[in-house]
Design an enzyme around this catalytic site. Structure first.
Site, PDB file in Angstrom:
ATOM      1  N   MET A 171     -15.242 -16.923  -5.673  1.00 45.33           N
ATOM      2  CA  MET A 171     -14.959 -17.139  -7.095  1.00 45.33           C
ATOM      3  C   MET A 171     -16.108 -17.799  -7.859  1.00 45.33           C
ATOM      4  O   MET A 171     -15.952 -18.166  -9.026  1.00 45.33           O
ATOM      5  CB  MET A 171     -13.686 -17.971  -7.264  1.00 45.33           C
ATOM      6  CG  MET A 171     -12.453 -17.349  -6.653  1.00 45.33           C
ATOM      7  SD  MET A 171     -12.142 -15.707  -7.313  1.00 45.33           S
ATOM      8  CE  MET A 171     -10.820 -15.199  -6.231  1.00 45.33           C
ATOM      9  N   CYS A 172     -17.249 -17.972  -7.213  1.00 42.05           N
ATOM     10  CA  CYS A 172     -18.411 -18.560  -7.899  1.00 42.05           C
ATOM     11  C   CYS A 172     -19.109 -17.507  -8.745  1.00 42.05           C
ATOM     12  O   CYS A 172     -19.278 -16.361  -8.325  1.00 42.05           O
ATOM     13  CB  CYS A 172     -19.393 -19.144  -6.884  1.00 42.05           C
ATOM     14  SG  CYS A 172     -18.851 -20.692  -6.173  1.00 42.05           S
ATOM     15  N   HIS A 173     -19.539 -17.914  -9.927  1.00 43.68           N
ATOM     16  CA  HIS A 173     -20.259 -17.022 -10.832  1.00 43.68           C
ATOM     17  C   HIS A 173     -21.722 -16.899 -10.395  1.00 43.68           C
ATOM     18  O   HIS A 173     -22.320 -17.900  -9.985  1.00 43.68           O
ATOM     19  CB  HIS A 173     -20.237 -17.590 -12.254  1.00 43.68           C
ATOM     20  CG  HIS A 173     -18.892 -17.619 -12.880  1.00 43.68           C
ATOM     21  ND1 HIS A 173     -17.982 -18.616 -12.627  1.00 43.68           N
ATOM     22  CD2 HIS A 173     -18.291 -16.772 -13.747  1.00 43.68           C
ATOM     23  CE1 HIS A 173     -16.878 -18.386 -13.315  1.00 43.68           C
ATOM     24  NE2 HIS A 173     -17.033 -17.270 -13.997  1.00 43.68           N
TER      25      HIS A 173
ATOM     26  N   MET B 149     -21.050 -26.243  -6.550  1.00 46.92           N
ATOM     27  CA  MET B 149     -20.924 -25.420  -5.340  1.00 46.92           C
ATOM     28  C   MET B 149     -22.292 -24.976  -4.838  1.00 46.92           C
ATOM     29  O   MET B 149     -22.526 -24.877  -3.636  1.00 46.92           O
ATOM     30  CB  MET B 149     -20.027 -24.198  -5.587  1.00 46.92           C
ATOM     31  CG  MET B 149     -18.574 -24.564  -5.827  1.00 46.92           C
ATOM     32  SD  MET B 149     -17.842 -25.635  -4.566  1.00 46.92           S
ATOM     33  CE  MET B 149     -18.048 -24.637  -3.109  1.00 46.92           C
ATOM     34  N   GLU B 150     -23.216 -24.736  -5.764  1.00 48.00           N
ATOM     35  CA  GLU B 150     -24.564 -24.339  -5.375  1.00 48.00           C
ATOM     36  C   GLU B 150     -25.272 -25.471  -4.637  1.00 48.00           C
ATOM     37  O   GLU B 150     -25.909 -25.247  -3.602  1.00 48.00           O
ATOM     38  CB  GLU B 150     -25.353 -23.899  -6.615  1.00 48.00           C
ATOM     39  CG  GLU B 150     -24.940 -22.547  -7.158  1.00 48.00           C
ATOM     40  CD  GLU B 150     -23.568 -22.495  -7.832  1.00 48.00           C
ATOM     41  OE1 GLU B 150     -23.051 -21.384  -8.008  1.00 48.00           O
ATOM     42  OE2 GLU B 150     -23.005 -23.555  -8.182  1.00 48.00           O
TER      43      GLU B 150
ATOM     44  N   ASP C 126     -29.827 -24.734  13.869  1.00 50.84           N
ATOM     45  CA  ASP C 126     -30.248 -23.486  14.495  1.00 50.84           C
ATOM     46  C   ASP C 126     -31.625 -23.605  15.147  1.00 50.84           C
ATOM     47  O   ASP C 126     -31.841 -23.097  16.247  1.00 50.84           O
ATOM     48  CB  ASP C 126     -30.272 -22.360  13.460  1.00 50.84           C
ATOM     49  CG  ASP C 126     -30.768 -21.049  14.048  1.00 50.84           C
ATOM     50  OD1 ASP C 126     -30.184 -20.590  15.057  1.00 50.84           O
ATOM     51  OD2 ASP C 126     -31.740 -20.482  13.518  1.00 50.84           O
TER      52      ASP C 126
END
Length: 156
Positions: free
Chosen positions: A74-76, A112-113, A127
């Site tokens: 749902m992120c733009h 969110m970014e 990793d």
């Protein structure tokens, strides 16, 4: 409280931000990774088989910020104006703290970014040195601050 990501039929939707005012928005997120002294020393001395860990984590963080809308449904997609990743060495832990800043002028925030960039940077460290230490722990991924937008400022 109404959920903004559901329509009147309870189906998922992306929030319409077209009526929101454009403002400068900045979000800062952080997180840390703890590890063995052996893994920490290998990173600090650039003595790992996969190359320069911290430099690669910075690039991965930037890529994570840019790809957030492809990962979180749902992120733009956003026209970002700035991304920065700082890494603090934590020899007493031992480990590292990543701090990611995302910035734009737009109609929706960049929390969110910043959080995604932080997570991807930490996962990249994991990793690259998992051959040395599989017991590393990623923790405390959190929003530190955000500014701009209707909901105002937040500082942890």
């Amino acid at each position: 409280m109404d959920l903004t990501h559901l329509d009147e039929n309870n189906r998922p939707k992306m929030v319409d931000v077209s009526d929101k005012k454009e403002t400068t928005r900045v979000a800062i997120a952080s997180g840390q990774i703890s590890m063995s002294k052996e893994a920490y020393d290998a990173i600090i001395t650039n003595n790992t088989k996969k190359g320069p860990v911290l430099q690669t984590a910075v690039i991965a963080s930037i890529m994570g910020v840019k790809k957030t809308s492809e990962l979180i449904p749902m992120c733009h997609p956003l026209l970002l104006s700035g991304i920065n990743c700082d890494i603090e060495e934590l020899p007493a832990l031992p480990g590292f703290k990543l701090i990611v800043t995302a910035k734009l002028n737009g109609q929706t925030g960049v929390e969110m970014e910043a959080l995604t960039g932080t997570s991807i940077g930490l996962l990249t460290i994991y990793d690259m040195v998992k051959a040395i230490d599989k017991s590393m722990v990623i923790s405390n991924v959190q929003l530190e601050s955000k500014s701009g937008g209707k909901s105002g400022d937040f500082i942890r």
